[in-house]
Design a protein around this motif. Sequence first.
Motif, PDB file in Angstrom:
ATOM      1  N   VAL A   1     -38.976  68.326 -27.296  1.00 42.00           N
ATOM      2  CA  VAL A   1     -38.773  66.950 -26.815  1.00 42.00           C
ATOM      3  C   VAL A   1     -39.880  66.042 -27.336  1.00 42.00           C
ATOM      4  CG1 VAL A   1     -38.721  65.482 -24.753  1.00 42.00           C
ATOM      5  CG2 VAL A   1     -37.519  67.679 -24.749  1.00 42.00           C
TER       6      VAL A   1
ATOM      7  N   GLN B   1     -38.118  59.847 -20.070  1.00 42.02           N
ATOM      8  CA  GLN B   1     -37.437  60.168 -21.331  1.00 42.02           C
ATOM      9  C   GLN B   1     -37.165  58.942 -22.200  1.00 42.02           C
ATOM     10  OE1 GLN B   1     -37.672  63.231 -21.699  1.00 42.02           O
ATOM     11  NE2 GLN B   1     -38.066  63.584 -19.521  1.00 42.02           N
TER      12      GLN B   1
ATOM     13  N   THR C   1     -32.223  66.773 -21.389  1.00 41.42           N
ATOM     14  CA  THR C   1     -33.419  65.967 -21.644  1.00 41.42           C
ATOM     15  C   THR C   1     -33.434  65.422 -23.066  1.00 41.42           C
ATOM     16  OG1 THR C   1     -34.633  67.295 -20.025  1.00 41.42           O
ATOM     17  CG2 THR C   1     -35.940  65.974 -21.546  1.00 41.42           C
TER      18      THR C   1
ATOM     19  N   LYS D   1     -33.278  61.411 -24.032  1.00 43.93           N
ATOM     20  CA  LYS D   1     -34.278  60.724 -24.850  1.00 43.93           C
ATOM     21  C   LYS D   1     -33.631  60.076 -26.074  1.00 43.93           C
ATOM     22  CE  LYS D   1     -38.881  60.828 -25.828  1.00 43.93           C
ATOM     23  NZ  LYS D   1     -40.105  61.431 -25.371  1.00 43.93           N
TER      24      LYS D   1
END
Length: 822
Positions: free
Chosen positions: A129, A716, A186, A190
């Motif tokens: 991420v 995010q 996630t 994002k």
Amino acid sequence: MTTLVHLLVLLVVSGTMLYRRGALMTTLVANAIALVICSVVFEPSYVAWGLFIVAALVLLPTPLRKNLISKPVLSIFRRVLPPMTSTEREALEAGDVWWDGELFQGNPNWQTLLSYPKPTLSEEEQAFVDNETEELCRIVNDFNIVHKDRDLSPEAWEYLKKAGFLGMIIPKEYGGKGFSALAHSTVVTKLASRSCTAAVTVMVPNSLGPAELLLHYGTKEQKDHYLPRLARGEEIPCFALTAPKAGSDAGAIPDTGIICQGTYEGKEVLGIRLNWNKRYITLAPVATVLGLAFKLYDPDKLLGDKVDYGITCALIPTDHPGVEVGRRHLPMGMAFMNGPTTGKDVFIPLDWIIGGKEYAGQGWRMLVECLSAGRGISLPALGTATAQVAYRMTGAYARVRKQFKTHIGAFEGIEEAMARIAGKTYQLEAMRQMTAASIDLGVKPAVVTAIAKYHMTELGRAVVTDAMDVHAGRGVIMGPENYLAHGFVSQPIAITVEGANILTRNLMIFGQGAVRCHPFVFDEMQAAANTDKVKGLTDFDQLLFKHIGYAASNFVRTLMLGLTAGRLANAPTSGETKRHFEQLSRFSAALALVADVSMMLLGGDLKRRERLSARLGDVLSNLYMASTALKYYHDQGCPASDLPYVRWCVRNALYECQKAFSQFFANMPNSFVAWLMKLVVLPFGNKVRKPNDKLDHLLVAAMMKDHELRDRVTAQVYLGAEDQPLAKMEAAFKAVLAAADADRKLGKAMRKGQMQEVEGPQTYEDVLQRALQAGVIDSAEAELLRKAEALRDEVIQVDSFARGHFTVSALDKSGKSHSQAA
């Protein structure tokens, strides 16, 4: 008098046992003991003993009970049972019951909820991420994607393949990432905060599609061939289900496959001749491998004794002769690859069926089982991302933008809209985490994910609509600096797919929940359908009386919790959240009671009374949403800063439950039963109130401060480099906060006339110089104000373009689009 005492004792003992969900034998024994004690203390009451004996004869499992009660009831049950197609049955049986079962059955164990592990990314997932996802966000330019290129750039396509975005759900043994559902969610969140087109491009191969179907049902040969290639991005997958005449009614797809002999690679083999016409297929224009759903028939019985096998799924290379892909639809507000695919008399070998020929006719079950989990990840992530951008930027904009010499967040009308943005964004992040975590627990919660898909996409739409209202002109002028418009325009896309939201609310949430979450109804349906009539009656008899005891318990619980505003309910915590748990338990018991009464009263008609069942679905949904807010709050360590947000979410959910019940009772066909139910569920009327103005103010104040809660709820959101629109607004926001004290000094001095008056127009710099001369501010404060004003002036601007900048490149000279001309 003695009889009255005996009857009161029976009532109290029975009521207590029913409230506590005591077993039948335990309840009978407790009543017998109570009667014995009363008979010794006072004198025996033949009326009370007679009632007890009759009740015992009726309730205890005897042939008398079975023949006099259960058999006639079973006959009625079979008559009123609504007809069910095979696709409906498979949809009902798909997925698992999870926390929704606790809420639906009227006595949720809140300790179970809080004991679920806190959703957490692994180190590897968090690194992905922070690095690869950040890099892909940096590479993409959403304005160019949507308005110029109508596609991701070649650099973005290459990077998302190379970095493994297309293989996040594929296990490492096949070269994939093997990421959790939470990581999948996630990453998509994002990416969607930067570009919905990029997010959709990544989410589809990791959601309902060839990779997931292969993982669960593929043969070893299919897995070994396709999964490594999908993980490396050498294959681009799509899955074709929707047809022009079969959208939400997927069971009605007209696309067919006929088992026959044909030629493949120069050999005569047993295979399928396919004809299909699909639309709205994401990634189809660029796909190299096509997952296809069709109805399989075997008129010559070459495969077995059946002719109609039903829906089947196959995997077909798009360069296979007869496969047509490449044309595009243009989804509004986005430019992800989406288009039709067709095929006429396309012959494929039988072993291209996903799972091999053993899975012929199992396609619908395969799809709904995968969808029961997948719909809780991707589309909810889009709604969450849209809301998080709206929350962070609206809070900043409302603090930066001034009207009438004060920031617009100070106006109560603006505050009202901002409070909805704040509360719903907190709710969305809580739902995102808990729903994704449920899948990581190994559960496929069909009803929970339907709730998540419907409400999270609708909440995302509501939040961005409020954000557009606050931004006004800043939100409606399209351009590279507009960070809201694409989310606003594209949100309806998520509303329509993976089960259109109207369908999901009106048919799926309660329709599936009533059968799957109820402790007895599905088993009763199975017993009623049992061809062995003796066993069917025996099973139904046992279930029926358990059901009667359950319904009686729900009646007692609903009445007692309604009369005490839930204060008799168990709660796992003390403090303010204790009342939240108690109130939710109260409405959970009410849902269990009203669902039972409505199913008994309406029978199969409840399936057709969509607006009634939708309102009960709204109750279940709001109970779930409030649960996720409480779970998220406790997972964060119960920070004091979150309490206003939790309070808002729970109050709003309780208010929506009350409203749904009131509307349900107002529209029930039996007015007497409706009156009685309302008296039990809402004995004192509609006493639950929406979040008030004071609470709204607390939420909005947190939006316009730079602190941990704001960062966590929007964790995010991709801000980007300092020249990116979100980063520029963030910088202006922080500059305005840094200069806030100096700004207050300046404003106060101007109001009190502490600065020398000057005639004629004055620039902001002139005002600062006068303030410095008057000693109102010092040079450091002047510099803070100067910087804040410069950044403020920059971020409130909107895009403009030179005359002639835009050309009508999508139209030919006749005025027709290229697709029309073709």
